[in-house]
Design a protein around this motif. Structure first.
Motif, PDB file in Angstrom:
ATOM      1  N   PRO A   1      78.459  82.235 111.064  1.00  0.00           N
ATOM      2  CA  PRO A   1      78.184  81.086 110.218  1.00  0.00           C
ATOM      3  C   PRO A   1      76.610  81.074 109.707  1.00  0.00           C
ATOM      4  O   PRO A   1      75.681  81.333 110.752  1.00  0.00           O
ATOM      5  N   VAL A   2      76.510  80.620 108.546  1.00  0.00           N
ATOM      6  CA  VAL A   2      75.128  80.633 108.064  1.00  0.00           C
ATOM      7  C   VAL A   2      74.754  79.025 107.648  1.00  0.00           C
ATOM      8  O   VAL A   2      75.531  78.507 107.052  1.00  0.00           O
ATOM      9  N   LEU A   3      73.711  78.508 108.318  1.00  0.00           N
ATOM     10  CA  LEU A   3      73.347  76.949 108.264  1.00  0.00           C
ATOM     11  C   LEU A   3      72.109  76.804 107.312  1.00  0.00           C
ATOM     12  O   LEU A   3      70.860  77.581 107.541  1.00  0.00           O
ATOM     13  N   LEU A   4      72.511  76.341 105.881  1.00  0.00           N
ATOM     14  CA  LEU A   4      71.367  76.380 104.958  1.00  0.00           C
ATOM     15  C   LEU A   4      71.155  74.737 104.871  1.00  0.00           C
ATOM     16  O   LEU A   4      71.885  73.819 105.322  1.00  0.00           O
ATOM     17  N   ASP A   5      69.999  74.452 104.082  1.00  0.00           N
ATOM     18  CA  ASP A   5      69.534  73.110 103.492  1.00  0.00           C
ATOM     19  C   ASP A   5      69.495  72.359 104.671  1.00  0.00           C
ATOM     20  O   ASP A   5      70.235  71.547 105.095  1.00  0.00           O
ATOM     21  N   TRP A   6      68.130  72.324 105.298  1.00  0.00           N
ATOM     22  CA  TRP A   6      67.600  71.628 106.304  1.00  0.00           C
ATOM     23  C   TRP A   6      66.979  70.316 106.200  1.00  0.00           C
ATOM     24  O   TRP A   6      66.032  70.196 106.856  1.00  0.00           O
ATOM     25  N   GLY A   7      67.061  70.079 104.847  1.00  0.00           N
ATOM     26  CA  GLY A   7      66.308  68.804 104.314  1.00  0.00           C
ATOM     27  C   GLY A   7      66.770  67.547 105.172  1.00  0.00           C
ATOM     28  O   GLY A   7      65.662  66.462 105.365  1.00  0.00           O
ATOM     29  N   LEU A   8      67.808  67.338 105.460  1.00  0.00           N
ATOM     30  CA  LEU A   8      68.464  66.101 106.295  1.00  0.00           C
ATOM     31  C   LEU A   8      68.615  66.309 107.728  1.00  0.00           C
ATOM     32  O   LEU A   8      69.739  67.078 107.934  1.00  0.00           O
ATOM     33  N   ILE A   9      67.863  66.104 108.465  1.00  0.00           N
ATOM     34  CA  ILE A   9      68.006  66.269 109.888  1.00  0.00           C
ATOM     35  C   ILE A   9      67.913  64.943 110.587  1.00  0.00           C
ATOM     36  O   ILE A   9      67.547  63.944 110.060  1.00  0.00           O
ATOM     37  N   ARG A  10      68.363  64.815 111.954  1.00  0.00           N
ATOM     38  CA  ARG A  10      68.349  63.759 112.909  1.00  0.00           C
ATOM     39  C   ARG A  10      67.656  64.167 114.234  1.00  0.00           C
ATOM     40  O   ARG A  10      68.208  65.198 114.675  1.00  0.00           O
ATOM     41  N   GLU A  11      66.882  63.428 114.780  1.00  0.00           N
ATOM     42  CA  GLU A  11      66.480  63.347 116.272  1.00  0.00           C
ATOM     43  C   GLU A  11      67.284  62.483 116.987  1.00  0.00           C
ATOM     44  O   GLU A  11      67.338  61.480 116.556  1.00  0.00           O
ATOM     45  N   ILE A  12      67.681  62.977 118.187  1.00  0.00           N
ATOM     46  CA  ILE A  12      68.396  62.211 118.918  1.00  0.00           C
ATOM     47  C   ILE A  12      67.554  61.954 120.530  1.00  0.00           C
ATOM     48  O   ILE A  12      67.076  63.132 120.985  1.00  0.00           O
ATOM     49  N   THR A  13      67.564  60.888 120.849  1.00  0.00           N
ATOM     50  CA  THR A  13      66.686  60.551 121.920  1.00  0.00           C
ATOM     51  C   THR A  13      67.559  60.931 123.464  1.00  0.00           C
ATOM     52  O   THR A  13      68.798  61.203 123.235  1.00  0.00           O
ATOM     53  N   ASP A  14      66.978  61.141 124.687  1.00  0.00           N
ATOM     54  CA  ASP A  14      67.678  61.637 125.519  1.00  0.00           C
ATOM     55  C   ASP A  14      68.775  60.640 126.103  1.00  0.00           C
ATOM     56  O   ASP A  14      69.802  60.832 126.351  1.00  0.00           O
ATOM     57  N   GLU A  15      68.602  59.154 125.775  1.00  0.00           N
ATOM     58  CA  GLU A  15      69.411  58.172 126.152  1.00  0.00           C
ATOM     59  C   GLU A  15      70.669  58.346 125.093  1.00  0.00           C
ATOM     60  O   GLU A  15      71.753  58.325 125.522  1.00  0.00           O
ATOM     61  N   GLU A  16      70.460  58.755 123.971  1.00  0.00           N
ATOM     62  CA  GLU A  16      71.485  58.794 123.005  1.00  0.00           C
ATOM     63  C   GLU A  16      72.266  60.043 123.282  1.00  0.00           C
ATOM     64  O   GLU A  16      73.377  60.097 123.123  1.00  0.00           O
ATOM     65  N   ARG A  17      71.590  61.332 123.548  1.00  0.00           N
ATOM     66  CA  ARG A  17      72.164  62.527 123.902  1.00  0.00           C
ATOM     67  C   ARG A  17      73.100  61.968 125.170  1.00  0.00           C
ATOM     68  O   ARG A  17      74.374  62.764 125.169  1.00  0.00           O
TER      69      ARG A  17
END
Length: 336
Positions: free
Chosen positions: A234-250
């Motif tokens: 698989p090839v993952l393109l277009d990384w303009g929309l990302i999200r960060e997840i906190t330790d608590e959320e993970r």
């Protein structure tokens, strides 16, 4: 919506798929002007070849195949549509005003959180320097974990807010995995390939804390590679929309999946509350909880066809009509 096969009718998903990479294109003259503005160099001084027809075009940018003059390397050039940043930012102001009015008239249709998230994420998505950082971070995380998914490498000296140059990867549609004849002809084990893709998102979300938040079919491609166990990567393109997840959320997200897998009703609802869901206790009885977790497991299980998935999703959707949860956004995912 293009990815909701089994939930929406097939005619809808096929039509929406065209919006992922077949939108109207900017002219090559507009593209050249953006390149010139970004690098203070004429495109002919940077590229000895430049295909005027884009490989793909989406709402923010389009991608062209080119060859670097300095190294003769074939590259992919992502160029933002001229003026799209101004249009998008104006649109979000309009959307915010509409959401405010709608919430005042009909409180059950409160989309202000959507508008707030878009207001926060759009400026980053419109600045390709943020996408460059995400590409580099994700690529490093997957390589260190030994995952075979491909994240294109960026040319650091050819990167600006509206244009950036990355390695060119010859890849086809990820939807080819649904074609049995294609898989047999190319000796592709779709289960191995998709397992690797799922692992990639697990690595990003649970180990690194950042994940690709727009994985529709236009942004996930398939590169045939006989040297890999599944026969393709698989090839993952277009990384303009990302999200960060906190330790608590993970930790919370891990508990959600664990609870679903183990039919742990109490554990599921406990973690939903800890993640910020507001429960209406008068509507959530034991029978509702058991039925909800059963339907939720049916939606995510991997042993049913799209017709059964659609049936389960419809039943689950009817259950949500009672609105046992108040709307809240979490990790870029709007929930009910």
């Amino acid at each position: 919506m293009s990815a909701m096969v089994g939930t929406l009718p097939d005619a809808f998903t096929k039509e929406f798929l065209s919006l992922t990479d077949h939108l109207p294109v900017s002219t090559v003259q507009e593209v050249y002007r953006t390149v010139q503005r970004t690098f203070n160099q004429a495109p002919k001084d940077i590229f000895c070849e430049f295909d005027p027809e884009p490989l793909a075009s989406a709402s923010i940018a389009q991608v062209h195949r080119a060859r670097l003059r300095s190294t003769r390397e074939i590259v992919a050039v992502k160029v933002q549509h001229d003026g799209v940043d101004r249009i998008f930012l104006e649109d979000i102001e309009t959307l915010t005003a509409v959401a405010e009015q709608l919430a005042a008239w009909w409180p059950d249709l409160d989309f202000r959180k959507f508008a707030e998230e878009w207001r926060e994420s759009l400026p980053r998505e419109l600045d390709f320097m943020h996408e460059r950082s995400a590409l580099e971070r994700a690529g490093r995380a997957l390589r260190e974990a030994g995952n075979c998914c491909i994240v294109p490498k960026v040319h650091p000296k050819l990167c600006g807010p509206h244009v950036f140059v990355m390695e060119f990867i010859e890849a086809g549609p990820i939807l080819d995995l649904g074609d049995q004849e294609f898989c047999e002809k190319n000796k592709v084990d779709k289960h191995r390939v998709l397992t690797e893709l799922i692992h990639a998102f697990g690595i990003m979300a649970f180990r690194d804390g950042m994940f690709h938040a727009d994985p529709h079919a236009g942004n996930v491609r398939l590169k045939l590679d006989a040297s890999t166990p599944g026969g393709a990567r698989p090839v993952l393109l277009d990384w303009g929309l990302i999200r960060e997840i906190t330790d608590e959320e993970r930790l919370g997200l891990a508990k959600v999946f664990h609870s679903l897998a183990n039919f742990d009703i109490a554990g599921l609802f406990d973690v939903l509350e800890s993640l910020g869901f507001s429960l209406k206790s008068e509507l959530v009885n034991d029978a509702f909880k058991r039925d909800l977790i059963d339907k939720a497991r049916g939606v995510v299980k991997d042993t049913i066809n799209k017709h059964k998935t659609r049936e389960n999703a419809k039943e689950l959707g009817l259950r949500w009509v009672a609105k046992p949860f108040r709307r809240k956004s979490w990790c870029g995912i709007s929930t009910l």
